[in-house]
Design a protein around this motif. Sequence first.
Motif, mmCIF file in Angstrom:
data_model
loop_
_atom_site.group_PDB
_atom_site.id
_atom_site.type_symbol
_atom_site.label_atom_id
_atom_site.label_comp_id
_atom_site.label_asym_id
_atom_site.label_seq_id
_atom_site.Cartn_x
_atom_site.Cartn_y
_atom_site.Cartn_z
ATOM 1 N N ILE A 61 0.806 -1.070 -0.139
ATOM 2 C CA ILE A 61 -0.078 0.043 0.150
ATOM 3 C C ILE A 61 0.753 1.113 -0.114
ATOM 4 C CG2 ILE A 61 -1.596 1.419 1.416
ATOM 5 C CD1 ILE A 61 -3.049 -0.934 -0.087
ATOM 6 N N ARG A 62 2.130 1.096 0.926
ATOM 7 C CA ARG A 62 2.953 2.497 0.720
ATOM 8 C C ARG A 62 3.750 2.672 -0.669
ATOM 9 N NH1 ARG A 62 3.940 5.454 5.233
ATOM 10 N NH2 ARG A 62 2.750 4.745 7.249
ATOM 11 N N HIS A 63 3.524 1.665 -1.429
ATOM 12 C CA HIS A 63 4.179 1.854 -2.499
ATOM 13 C C HIS A 63 2.982 2.516 -3.548
ATOM 14 C CE1 HIS A 63 7.052 -1.046 -1.704
ATOM 15 N NE2 HIS A 63 8.104 -0.880 -2.875
ATOM 16 N N GLY A 64 1.956 2.593 -3.419
ATOM 17 C CA GLY A 64 0.906 3.491 -4.238
ATOM 18 C C GLY A 64 0.071 4.368 -3.483
ATOM 19 N N LEU A 65 -1.054 3.786 -3.081
ATOM 20 C CA LEU A 65 -2.005 4.757 -2.516
ATOM 21 C C LEU A 65 -1.614 5.521 -1.305
ATOM 22 C CD1 LEU A 65 -5.101 5.322 -2.079
ATOM 23 C CD2 LEU A 65 -5.157 3.411 -0.366
ATOM 24 N N CYS A 66 -0.443 5.111 -0.602
ATOM 25 C CA CYS A 66 -0.032 5.780 0.669
ATOM 26 C C CYS A 66 1.485 6.530 0.472
ATOM 27 C CB CYS A 66 -0.213 5.096 1.850
ATOM 28 S SG CYS A 66 -2.009 4.766 2.093
ATOM 29 N N LYS A 67 1.745 6.569 -0.864
ATOM 30 C CA LYS A 67 3.314 6.838 -0.883
ATOM 31 C C LYS A 67 3.796 8.252 -0.465
ATOM 32 C CE LYS A 67 2.742 8.228 -5.646
ATOM 33 N NZ LYS A 67 3.100 7.881 -7.026
ATOM 34 N N ASP A 68 2.687 8.904 -0.323
ATOM 35 C CA ASP A 68 2.858 10.450 0.271
ATOM 36 C C ASP A 68 3.083 10.481 1.611
ATOM 37 O OD1 ASP A 68 0.258 9.760 0.310
ATOM 38 O OD2 ASP A 68 -0.530 11.796 0.284
ATOM 39 N N LEU A 69 2.795 9.368 2.326
ATOM 40 C CA LEU A 69 2.879 9.442 3.819
ATOM 41 C C LEU A 69 4.286 9.078 4.610
ATOM 42 C CD1 LEU A 69 -0.563 7.915 4.486
ATOM 43 C CD2 LEU A 69 -0.133 10.373 4.374
ATOM 44 N N GLY A 70 4.508 9.697 5.594
ATOM 45 C CA GLY A 70 5.671 9.199 6.479
ATOM 46 C C GLY A 70 5.329 8.229 7.498
ATOM 47 N N MET A 71 6.316 8.427 8.426
ATOM 48 C CA MET A 71 6.027 7.342 9.472
ATOM 49 C C MET A 71 5.823 7.936 10.949
ATOM 50 S SD MET A 71 6.255 4.302 8.044
ATOM 51 C CE MET A 71 6.348 3.127 9.145
ATOM 52 N N ASN A 72 5.379 9.268 11.020
ATOM 53 C CA ASN A 72 5.168 9.823 12.173
ATOM 54 C C ASN A 72 3.889 9.412 12.512
ATOM 55 O OD1 ASN A 72 3.174 11.678 10.947
ATOM 56 N ND2 ASN A 72 5.055 12.668 10.236
ATOM 57 N N ALA B 101 -1.716 7.260 11.218
ATOM 58 C CA ALA B 101 -3.163 7.346 11.288
ATOM 59 C C ALA B 101 -3.753 7.329 10.208
ATOM 60 C CB ALA B 101 -3.449 8.428 12.258
ATOM 61 N N GLU B 102 -3.321 8.377 9.358
ATOM 62 C CA GLU B 102 -3.969 8.633 7.936
ATOM 63 C C GLU B 102 -3.783 7.448 7.169
ATOM 64 O OE1 GLU B 102 -5.777 10.201 4.497
ATOM 65 O OE2 GLU B 102 -5.863 10.571 6.715
ATOM 66 N N ASN B 103 -2.553 6.665 7.275
ATOM 67 C CA ASN B 103 -2.345 5.641 6.348
ATOM 68 C C ASN B 103 -3.432 4.529 6.650
ATOM 69 O OD1 ASN B 103 -0.763 3.483 4.864
ATOM 70 N ND2 ASN B 103 -0.355 2.492 6.687
ATOM 71 N N ILE B 104 -3.665 4.138 8.074
ATOM 72 C CA ILE B 104 -4.828 3.312 8.473
ATOM 73 C C ILE B 104 -5.970 3.744 8.007
ATOM 74 C CG2 ILE B 104 -5.590 2.024 10.298
ATOM 75 C CD1 ILE B 104 -3.152 1.208 9.505
ATOM 76 N N ARG B 105 -6.252 5.108 8.279
ATOM 77 C CA ARG B 105 -7.661 5.482 7.753
ATOM 78 C C ARG B 105 -8.225 5.158 6.173
ATOM 79 N NH1 ARG B 105 -10.552 9.017 5.037
ATOM 80 N NH2 ARG B 105 -8.473 9.955 3.992
ATOM 81 N N GLU C 48 -11.022 2.481 4.775
ATOM 82 C CA GLU C 48 -11.838 2.883 3.881
ATOM 83 C C GLU C 48 -11.676 2.011 2.273
ATOM 84 O OE1 GLU C 48 -14.323 5.120 3.746
ATOM 85 O OE2 GLU C 48 -13.834 6.300 5.715
ATOM 86 N N ILE C 49 -10.743 1.546 1.976
ATOM 87 C CA ILE C 49 -10.571 0.900 0.900
ATOM 88 C C ILE C 49 -11.176 -0.637 1.324
ATOM 89 C CG2 ILE C 49 -8.868 -0.395 -0.639
ATOM 90 C CD1 ILE C 49 -9.216 2.377 -1.308
ATOM 91 N N ARG D 65 -13.404 -1.118 3.563
ATOM 92 C CA ARG D 65 -14.773 -1.106 3.501
ATOM 93 C C ARG D 65 -15.554 -1.285 2.197
ATOM 94 N NH1 ARG D 65 -18.528 3.928 5.089
ATOM 95 N NH2 ARG D 65 -17.368 4.661 3.503
ATOM 96 N N LEU D 66 -14.904 -0.829 1.114
ATOM 97 C CA LEU D 66 -15.381 -0.781 -0.124
ATOM 98 C C LEU D 66 -15.368 -2.095 -0.933
ATOM 99 C CD1 LEU D 66 -14.037 2.519 -1.661
ATOM 100 C CD2 LEU D 66 -16.166 2.189 -1.078
ATOM 101 N N PHE D 67 -14.288 -2.661 -0.555
ATOM 102 C CA PHE D 67 -13.984 -4.172 -0.970
ATOM 103 C C PHE D 67 -15.234 -5.071 -0.406
ATOM 104 C CE2 PHE D 67 -9.668 -3.357 -2.366
ATOM 105 C CZ PHE D 67 -9.588 -4.038 -3.730
ATOM 106 N N ALA D 68 -15.297 -4.739 1.015
ATOM 107 C CA ALA D 68 -16.265 -5.611 1.693
ATOM 108 C C ALA D 68 -17.713 -5.414 1.186
ATOM 109 C CB ALA D 68 -16.293 -5.315 3.277
ATOM 110 N N GLU D 69 -17.960 -4.181 0.892
ATOM 111 C CA GLU D 69 -19.213 -3.883 0.232
ATOM 112 C C GLU D 69 -19.507 -4.416 -0.953
ATOM 113 O OE1 GLU D 69 -19.673 0.383 0.391
ATOM 114 O OE2 GLU D 69 -20.409 0.438 2.451
ATOM 115 N N ALA D 70 -18.525 -4.718 -1.670
ATOM 116 C CA ALA D 70 -18.779 -5.497 -3.117
ATOM 117 C C ALA D 70 -18.564 -6.941 -2.745
ATOM 118 C CB ALA D 70 -17.346 -5.193 -3.745
ATOM 119 N N GLY D 71 -18.603 -7.504 -1.528
ATOM 120 C CA GLY D 71 -18.891 -8.953 -1.174
ATOM 121 C C GLY D 71 -17.586 -9.621 -1.204
ATOM 122 N N ILE D 72 -16.492 -9.020 -0.927
ATOM 123 C CA ILE D 72 -15.251 -9.396 -1.037
ATOM 124 C C ILE D 72 -14.391 -9.679 0.417
ATOM 125 C CG2 ILE D 72 -12.840 -9.304 -1.928
ATOM 126 C CD1 ILE D 72 -13.664 -7.889 -4.317
#
Length: 637
Positions: free
Chosen positions: A510-521, A526-530, A534-535, A537-544
């Motif tokens: 995930i940190r190679h793509g969606l969250c590559k702009d985030l550091g480790m502070n 917290a933003e990484n986990i948020r 959300e991702i 939840r979207l997968f779960a709503e799709a039945g996955i």
Amino acid sequence: MSHQSELIAENIEAYLKEHESKDLLRFITCGSVDDGKSTLIGRLLHDSKMIYEDQLAAITQASKSSGTTGDKVDLALLVDGLQSEREQGITIDVAYRFFSTDKRKFIIADTPGHEQYTRNMATGASTASLAVILIDARYGVQTQTRRHSFIADLLGIQHLVIAVNKMDLVDYSQQRFDEIVAEYGEVAERLKARDIRYVPMSALEGDNVVNKSEHMGWYAGPALLELLETVEIAHDSNLSDLRLPVQYVNRPNLDFRGYCGTLEAGILKPGLRVRALPSGKTSEIASIVTYDGNLEAAYPGQAITVTLRDEIDISRGDWLVGEDEAVPMASAFEADIVWMHESPLEPGKLYDLKLATRELAGKVAAIDYQVDVNTLEQRHADQLDLNAIGRCRVELTAPVPIDDYRTSPGTGAFIVIDRLTNVTVGAGMIHRSDESELPYEYRTHDSKADVVWNRSSVTPAMRAQIKGHTGKCIWFTGYSGSGKSTLANALDVELNRRGYHTMLLDGDNIRHGLCKDLGMNDTDRAENIRRVGEIARLFAEAGIIVITAFISPFRKDREEVRALFDEGDFIEVHVDTPLDICEQRDPKGLYQKAREGKIQDFTGISSPYEVPTGAEATLKTTEASQAELIAGLLKKI
């Protein structure tokens, strides 16, 4: 009560025949408190000579103790019949008055102006064809004016008369009247009513109520009564779509089977091909039977009995429609609901619903938004309280034929009944039946953008039916090197082997793509986990079944992700490997770099890890093999 007519004394039968053939106009009076609604009705009855002498004597006497007009007779007392209404000088309940003129019969509903009596106003408006909305010339358009205009429009009233009252208190000023017309024009832009008229008047003095005013020569339009007598309502009925809800199957003997009901829309004639819903069986109208004999044609509002050429199964609650008419069958629809009970509407609670002549169980699955009847703004709501109005998503236990309320009010309206007390608790108007349209939900959110929620017509339950299972989130948490990714991957393989639809989200990936702009502070973590939550939840709503492997060291962040899911759909798995063992493994060399100070904020070294307190599963990698851990986890899932 009827108007005075010489025929009453000369030929009572001729008078009754003439009276019977007149059009009937139902209308309501509404507006702000003290705008003069009751006085207007009293003046209307008085000046058109619709008051008996004993009634006039009674209100003359009552005016001395309860009147508000000084030495004059308080005509409002004709309508304000409740003692509490007379004491307070306000209208509380809906009061009905009946009268007629040479041209038309009338039923007036005087509705209350207070916000707390919104349900009463909606009740009076539900059967009206026209609304007289009073505006005090001194104050102009008020909050109640907007509220009553909205409710009248919501209930499909096509004719509005904006009566600017108390013109005597502004010296019959044309300029003031024009200002109010312009002011109300802004409200009218948001309404769907096709016929809006404006009349300046003084109900107290009788100007432009029954007779034209001598003080307002600048007004060239008709007085109120003339307008009521001439407004065209014949074309308000839907004559194109045939709708006959069956109320009763009449079977007096072996030779007669008739289907009784009130024709809600269309024109019905013998020989017309019809279709019964929900069965879809077709036949032909053989006859239209009434107490006075058979009819050559029936029109909306007539109570009739029809017979068919063919013997088909039709029961109470079924509809007869045109053979080629496309009437939607649906078990879910959107509706505007007016709540009429002290106990609030609860989404998910089962109620009895009556649509036309059919009764069945249903629930409000969601409230898209509640309308603020004072400002007409739409806002989020978790429930509807007494007098509240909201756009709701209604789900039924069986599919039924439905209509849009504005197209066919008789078949597009329903009432909501409490199953325990059998009390009517709400009234609804179906907004649309096209389930392919995407409704909006006004959900509360902290987005910086002004957005609404678009709900998909394909529900998670529908997706689950295709896949054979519901979506879930299995959240692995633990120290770096604890074995999270290894176990998550093994679980992914085993579930996939068993035919489940899965998706694996790994922290490093995930940190190679969606969250590559985030550091480790702490903030970025917290933003990484948020974002991952959300991702997921979207997968779960799709039945996955989505599997995540993240250190996610902070308990608060994990609980916020849990809150995104329904109960049972979030499974927290704590990979409980001691820190010293993780540091011995150090598969990526990260612990050594953290000890050397090359990595800041490293969990377990320079940043804390908060152990889960309510995890659904705990896996101890030092006490069991991978196969044993996965087998045990599958049992819990």
